[in-house]
Motif scaffolding. Sequence first.
Motif, PDB file in Angstrom:
ATOM      1  N   GLY A  53       0.801  -1.207   0.000  1.00 54.07           N
ATOM      2  CA  GLY A  53       0.000   0.000   0.000  1.00 54.07           C
ATOM      3  C   GLY A  53       0.843   1.269   0.000  1.00 54.07           C
ATOM      4  O   GLY A  53       2.035   1.265  -0.282  1.00 54.07           O
ATOM      5  N   ALA A  54       0.201   2.380   0.373  1.00 57.85           N
ATOM      6  CA  ALA A  54       0.872   3.681   0.332  1.00 57.85           C
ATOM      7  C   ALA A  54       2.038   3.744   1.313  1.00 57.85           C
ATOM      8  O   ALA A  54       3.107   4.282   1.005  1.00 57.85           O
ATOM      9  CB  ALA A  54      -0.130   4.793   0.629  1.00 57.85           C
ATOM     10  N   GLY A  98       3.876   1.228   2.489  1.00 62.57           N
ATOM     11  CA  GLY A  98       4.976   0.411   1.978  1.00 62.57           C
ATOM     12  C   GLY A  98       5.693   1.083   0.831  1.00 62.57           C
ATOM     13  O   GLY A  98       6.916   1.000   0.703  1.00 62.57           O
ATOM     14  N   ARG A  99       4.933   1.753  -0.030  1.00 63.39           N
ATOM     15  CA  ARG A  99       5.552   2.451  -1.156  1.00 63.39           C
ATOM     16  C   ARG A  99       6.476   3.559  -0.638  1.00 63.39           C
ATOM     17  O   ARG A  99       7.552   3.798  -1.187  1.00 63.39           O
ATOM     18  CB  ARG A  99       4.477   3.045  -2.065  1.00 63.39           C
ATOM     19  CG  ARG A  99       5.030   3.669  -3.338  1.00 63.39           C
ATOM     20  CD  ARG A  99       3.902   4.319  -4.120  1.00 63.39           C
ATOM     21  NE  ARG A  99       2.968   3.314  -4.597  1.00 63.39           N
ATOM     22  CZ  ARG A  99       3.100   2.645  -5.740  1.00 63.39           C
ATOM     23  NH1 ARG A  99       4.167   2.869  -6.488  1.00 63.39           N
ATOM     24  NH2 ARG A  99       2.213   1.769  -6.109  1.00 63.39           N
ATOM     25  N   PHE A 100       6.060   4.223   0.452  1.00 56.84           N
ATOM     26  CA  PHE A 100       6.877   5.300   1.025  1.00 56.84           C
ATOM     27  C   PHE A 100       8.154   4.734   1.649  1.00 56.84           C
ATOM     28  O   PHE A 100       9.242   5.291   1.493  1.00 56.84           O
ATOM     29  CB  PHE A 100       6.082   6.061   2.088  1.00 56.84           C
ATOM     30  CG  PHE A 100       6.895   7.068   2.854  1.00 56.84           C
ATOM     31  CD1 PHE A 100       7.246   8.286   2.278  1.00 56.84           C
ATOM     32  CD2 PHE A 100       7.320   6.795   4.144  1.00 56.84           C
ATOM     33  CE1 PHE A 100       8.004   9.205   2.989  1.00 56.84           C
ATOM     34  CE2 PHE A 100       8.072   7.711   4.859  1.00 56.84           C
ATOM     35  CZ  PHE A 100       8.414   8.928   4.274  1.00 56.84           C
ATOM     36  N   VAL A 101       8.036   3.605   2.348  1.00 56.71           N
ATOM     37  CA  VAL A 101       9.187   3.030   3.049  1.00 56.71           C
ATOM     38  C   VAL A 101      10.123   2.315   2.087  1.00 56.71           C
ATOM     39  O   VAL A 101      11.346   2.510   2.117  1.00 56.71           O
ATOM     40  CB  VAL A 101       8.723   2.058   4.150  1.00 56.71           C
ATOM     41  CG1 VAL A 101       9.926   1.348   4.790  1.00 56.71           C
ATOM     42  CG2 VAL A 101       7.919   2.801   5.209  1.00 56.71           C
ATOM     43  N   TRP A 132       8.449  -5.123  -5.517  1.00 52.34           N
ATOM     44  CA  TRP A 132       7.677  -6.113  -6.269  1.00 52.34           C
ATOM     45  C   TRP A 132       7.851  -5.941  -7.781  1.00 52.34           C
ATOM     46  O   TRP A 132       6.971  -6.265  -8.551  1.00 52.34           O
ATOM     47  CB  TRP A 132       6.193  -6.035  -5.914  1.00 52.34           C
ATOM     48  CG  TRP A 132       5.890  -6.165  -4.449  1.00 52.34           C
ATOM     49  CD1 TRP A 132       5.154  -5.305  -3.687  1.00 52.34           C
ATOM     50  CD2 TRP A 132       6.315  -7.217  -3.561  1.00 52.34           C
ATOM     51  NE1 TRP A 132       5.094  -5.734  -2.403  1.00 52.34           N
ATOM     52  CE2 TRP A 132       5.786  -6.902  -2.287  1.00 52.34           C
ATOM     53  CE3 TRP A 132       7.082  -8.363  -3.714  1.00 52.34           C
ATOM     54  CZ2 TRP A 132       6.014  -7.716  -1.172  1.00 52.34           C
ATOM     55  CZ3 TRP A 132       7.311  -9.169  -2.605  1.00 52.34           C
ATOM     56  CH2 TRP A 132       6.777  -8.848  -1.366  1.00 52.34           C
ATOM     57  N   GLN A 133       9.003  -5.409  -8.183  1.00 52.10           N
ATOM     58  CA  GLN A 133       9.294  -5.295  -9.611  1.00 52.10           C
ATOM     59  C   GLN A 133       9.956  -6.556 -10.154  1.00 52.10           C
ATOM     60  O   GLN A 133      10.174  -6.693 -11.345  1.00 52.10           O
ATOM     61  CB  GLN A 133      10.199  -4.091  -9.876  1.00 52.10           C
ATOM     62  CG  GLN A 133       9.562  -2.758  -9.508  1.00 52.10           C
ATOM     63  CD  GLN A 133       8.219  -2.556 -10.189  1.00 52.10           C
ATOM     64  OE1 GLN A 133       8.104  -2.661 -11.398  1.00 52.10           O
ATOM     65  NE2 GLN A 133       7.191  -2.274  -9.393  1.00 52.10           N
ATOM     66  N   PHE A 134      10.299  -7.474  -9.246  1.00 45.87           N
ATOM     67  CA  PHE A 134      10.956  -8.717  -9.643  1.00 45.87           C
ATOM     68  C   PHE A 134      10.265  -9.882  -8.949  1.00 45.87           C
ATOM     69  O   PHE A 134       9.430  -9.685  -8.075  1.00 45.87           O
ATOM     70  CB  PHE A 134      12.445  -8.693  -9.275  1.00 45.87           C
ATOM     71  CG  PHE A 134      13.172  -7.505  -9.813  1.00 45.87           C
ATOM     72  CD1 PHE A 134      13.645  -7.492 -11.112  1.00 45.87           C
ATOM     73  CD2 PHE A 134      13.377  -6.386  -9.022  1.00 45.87           C
ATOM     74  CE1 PHE A 134      14.319  -6.393 -11.613  1.00 45.87           C
ATOM     75  CE2 PHE A 134      14.049  -5.277  -9.517  1.00 45.87           C
ATOM     76  CZ  PHE A 134      14.513  -5.282 -10.820  1.00 45.87           C
TER      77      PHE A 134
END
Length: 299
Positions: free
Chosen positions: A161-162, A164-167, A173-175
């Motif tokens: 979520g938001a 996790g994206r900030f941290v 999860w790009q790989f």
Amino acid sequence: MIQIGPLAIRWYGFLIALGVLVGMLWGLRLAERRGLDPEKLLDMAPWMVIAGIVGARLVYVITSPSAFFGPGGNLIDVVKIWQGGISIHGGVLGVIVAMYIYARRAGISMWAYADLLTPMGGLGIIGGRIGNFMNGTDTGGRLTDLAIGFPWPEVGTPTFGAFGRFVFGDPLWQFAPPACSQVPAGSCVVHLAPLYGAVVGVVVIVAAVLALRRSVTPGFAFAHFVVWYSVARSLIEEPFRDNPLFWQIFLNDGAGIGIFTLTQLVSIPIVLVALYTLLVMDPDKAAKQQQISRRAGGR
């Protein structure tokens, strides 16, 4: 972790460096308690770091030759350590070589100072394995149908979520682990091998602390570190990693459990040598000598 222009600080390197830093501070305190010279440990630290990196990369290249030599390989990639690919066994070997050379020149006991680094080894393992998870594809686990399996998110999925994206940013999860290429998108369930590896690091730290309390005999704690790391990794982590040998022997392929990885085979002679060292070592000898010295000094 952080991208500043062309400079990239990766979670993997940062967490290992953090483990090494905390471990070095721990080692300095142990040196004072054991009557060793903390300055000697600080003096050899830069050489140990350099030798550890070289040894870790060299052993990885030797055990993964197809990526660098022959068809499809690129020899230049040998020096691109920032792209990942190191061996913990090689790192330990490099550190020992550096310590041996320094100890010979300084006239000190290499093994007494090697004991001080055993907690650092455990912390570095934990940091490295968490970093493997952040890398996404590194040390990928085998596919599994067990309840402890980790459903790997599809590539591009928002990171927790938001928040996790900030941290963590977008890359987490790009790989995906290599095993995910064997199943349809969205159905990849793997052993979370980096987590198992972090547990190995905890086991190593506990074993090191107990050994350090048990005896001040030079090499006693380090020998325990070698035994417990090799055994714990062979039993807790390796059976679930997606790196079987050329001949594949499985306990249960459907559940994603295998045996006989290269690391397990390499660990056998290492454990045997360490066990022999412990068998011929008197863990109470150094303690008795210290007591005699204190009594003589008191007189």
